[in-house]
Structures are given as structure tokens and as C-alpha cells.
Design a protein around this motif. Structure first.
Motif, PDB file in Angstrom:
ATOM      1  N   ALA A 151       0.835  -1.203   0.000  1.00  0.00           N
ATOM      2  CA  ALA A 151       0.000   0.000   0.000  1.00  0.00           C
ATOM      3  C   ALA A 151       0.873   1.259   0.000  1.00  0.00           C
ATOM      4  O   ALA A 151       0.589   2.222  -0.730  1.00  0.00           O
ATOM      5  CB  ALA A 151      -0.917  -0.005   1.220  1.00  0.00           C
ATOM      6  N   GLU A 202      -5.899  -2.310   9.344  1.00  0.00           N
ATOM      7  CA  GLU A 202      -7.129  -2.965   9.765  1.00  0.00           C
ATOM      8  C   GLU A 202      -7.643  -3.855   8.633  1.00  0.00           C
ATOM      9  O   GLU A 202      -7.721  -3.435   7.489  1.00  0.00           O
ATOM     10  CB  GLU A 202      -8.185  -1.901  10.089  1.00  0.00           C
ATOM     11  N   ARG A 203      -7.999  -5.099   8.994  1.00  0.00           N
ATOM     12  CA  ARG A 203      -8.582  -6.016   8.009  1.00  0.00           C
ATOM     13  C   ARG A 203     -10.072  -5.711   7.908  1.00  0.00           C
ATOM     14  O   ARG A 203     -10.740  -5.513   8.918  1.00  0.00           O
ATOM     15  CB  ARG A 203      -8.378  -7.460   8.430  1.00  0.00           C
ATOM     16  N   THR A 204     -10.575  -5.675   6.676  1.00  0.00           N
ATOM     17  CA  THR A 204     -11.995  -5.436   6.438  1.00  0.00           C
ATOM     18  C   THR A 204     -12.591  -6.663   5.759  1.00  0.00           C
ATOM     19  O   THR A 204     -11.879  -7.632   5.473  1.00  0.00           O
ATOM     20  CB  THR A 204     -12.203  -4.201   5.541  1.00  0.00           C
ATOM     21  N   TRP A 220      -8.209  -4.714   3.113  1.00  0.00           N
ATOM     22  CA  TRP A 220      -7.489  -4.044   4.197  1.00  0.00           C
ATOM     23  C   TRP A 220      -7.673  -2.541   4.109  1.00  0.00           C
ATOM     24  O   TRP A 220      -7.837  -1.982   3.036  1.00  0.00           O
ATOM     25  CB  TRP A 220      -5.996  -4.333   4.095  1.00  0.00           C
ATOM     26  N   LYS A 221      -7.568  -1.866   5.279  1.00  0.00           N
ATOM     27  CA  LYS A 221      -7.461  -0.413   5.380  1.00  0.00           C
ATOM     28  C   LYS A 221      -6.115  -0.133   6.018  1.00  0.00           C
ATOM     29  O   LYS A 221      -5.810  -0.654   7.092  1.00  0.00           O
ATOM     30  CB  LYS A 221      -8.549   0.145   6.306  1.00  0.00           C
ATOM     31  N   GLU A 279      -3.429   2.938   7.176  1.00  0.00           N
ATOM     32  CA  GLU A 279      -3.210   4.372   7.388  1.00  0.00           C
ATOM     33  C   GLU A 279      -1.708   4.623   7.332  1.00  0.00           C
ATOM     34  O   GLU A 279      -0.930   4.000   8.062  1.00  0.00           O
ATOM     35  CB  GLU A 279      -3.780   4.814   8.737  1.00  0.00           C
ATOM     36  N   GLU A 313      -5.478   7.371   4.247  1.00  0.00           N
ATOM     37  CA  GLU A 313      -6.116   6.072   4.394  1.00  0.00           C
ATOM     38  C   GLU A 313      -6.133   5.411   3.021  1.00  0.00           C
ATOM     39  O   GLU A 313      -6.678   5.963   2.065  1.00  0.00           O
ATOM     40  CB  GLU A 313      -7.542   6.227   4.918  1.00  0.00           C
ATOM     41  N   THR A 330      -7.191   1.992   0.916  1.00  0.00           N
ATOM     42  CA  THR A 330      -7.957   0.742   0.936  1.00  0.00           C
ATOM     43  C   THR A 330      -7.393  -0.184  -0.131  1.00  0.00           C
ATOM     44  O   THR A 330      -7.128   0.225  -1.268  1.00  0.00           O
ATOM     45  CB  THR A 330      -9.460   0.988   0.691  1.00  0.00           C
ATOM     46  N   ASP A 370      -7.617  -4.314  -1.739  1.00  0.00           N
ATOM     47  CA  ASP A 370      -8.419  -5.540  -1.787  1.00  0.00           C
ATOM     48  C   ASP A 370      -7.627  -6.714  -1.224  1.00  0.00           C
ATOM     49  O   ASP A 370      -6.459  -6.571  -0.840  1.00  0.00           O
ATOM     50  CB  ASP A 370      -8.928  -5.814  -3.202  1.00  0.00           C
ATOM     51  N   GLU A 408      -7.428  -0.023  -4.026  1.00  0.00           N
ATOM     52  CA  GLU A 408      -8.790   0.309  -4.460  1.00  0.00           C
ATOM     53  C   GLU A 408      -9.056   1.800  -4.354  1.00  0.00           C
ATOM     54  O   GLU A 408      -9.835   2.343  -5.118  1.00  0.00           O
ATOM     55  CB  GLU A 408      -9.804  -0.461  -3.616  1.00  0.00           C
ATOM     56  N   TYR A 432      -7.661   5.770  -2.065  1.00  0.00           N
ATOM     57  CA  TYR A 432      -6.955   6.413  -0.963  1.00  0.00           C
ATOM     58  C   TYR A 432      -7.537   7.798  -0.759  1.00  0.00           C
ATOM     59  O   TYR A 432      -8.156   8.377  -1.651  1.00  0.00           O
ATOM     60  CB  TYR A 432      -5.446   6.489  -1.232  1.00  0.00           C
TER      61      TYR A 432
END
Length: 141
Positions: A67, A86-88, A92-93, A95, A115, A117, A119, A125, A127
Motif C-alpha cells: 500500500a 485494519e482487516r476489512t 485491508w485499510k 493508514e 487512508e 484501501t 483488496d 482500491e 486512498y
């Protein structure tokens, strides 16, 4: 011609006496080829027909690094570090803290947190910049 035949006979007789009286030829040596040692093959995996291939999950460390690299590629701004992960449900997200503006002294540099994001395969995906701040000022934490 008789002279030619007699000379070849005398040559063969001389060859026999040089070999110890035997006119036999030595048996031809059989050439053997060396075979390379048998390679041990890895155990065969189940074919794709019997077991569907599952996508390999990326680790948080790898996702964060990927990222940061993709954010640098898009914005041209160097990441200072990852400050959140953080896993979604979809991926993932992440920062990321980024150096927005370099100043002298560096305690007055302008930083920003983004931030990002990603996949589940590690592809970016989207920012967005969350906020900007000066390096030397206390945060809102």
C-alpha cells in the motif's frame, strides 16, 4: 599385381609377429553413458479439478508495504511509516503517514496521514488524505 599381393601378405605377417603371433583384434570397448542421478520429485498436488485453488491471503506486513509503495507511485510523496492497519470484509485499510512538505529544521516538516484501501489480493482500491499537520506539534490523540 603379384608384387602388391605379396607385400600386403608380408605386412600382415609382420603385424602378427609384432602382436605376439595373434592376428585377432582386441574387442571394441563398449561406451557407457553416465546417467544423472534420479531427481526426486516433489509430491504431486491434487489436480485443480478435484480441489479448487484458494487465493493465498496476504499478510498484514506485506499489505502495508504494498500500500505504501502504491501510494508513493500515485502521489510521488514518500511514506514516513504505517500508523494503522485494519482487516476489512473486502481487504485491508492501511493508514500511512506521508511527508507532504520538507522544511528546515525538519521538526517543522508538514506531514499528512492517508487512508489507503486495498483488496484481498493487495491491489489498491482507493486512498484519501485524512489530515495534515506539522511534525513538531502535539497531535489530537
Amino acid at each position: 599385381m603379384a608384387d602388391t599381393e605379396s607385400s600386403t601378405e608380408s605386412q600382415s605377417a609382420a603385424a602378427e609377429s609384432a602382436d605376439g603371433g595373434s592376428a585377432k583384434k582386441a574387442p571394441a570397448r563398449k561406451r557407457t553413458t553416465r546417467k544423472s542421478p534420479a531427481r526426486k520429485s516433489a509430491p504431486r498436488k491434487a489436480s485443480a479439478r478435484t480441489e479448487p485453488a484458494r487465493p493465498k491471503k496476504m499478510s498484514g506486513t506485506r499489505v502495508a508495504g504494498e500500500a505504501a509503495r502504491q501510494l508513493l507511485e500515485l502521489t510521488g510523496k514518500q511514506a514516513e511509516g504505517v500508523i494503522g492497519l485494519e482487516r476489512t470484509e473486502d481487504g485491508w485499510k492501511v493508514e500511512i503517514e506521508v511527508l507532504e512538505l520538507s522544511r528546515i529544521p525538519n521538526t517543522t516538516d508538514v506531514l499528512a496521514s492517508y487512508e489507503v484501501t486495498v483488496d484481498s489480493d493487495g491491489e489498491l482500491e482507493g486512498y484519501k488524505r485524512l489530515h495534515r499537520y506539522v511534525r513538531g506539534t502535539p497531535g489530537e490523540d
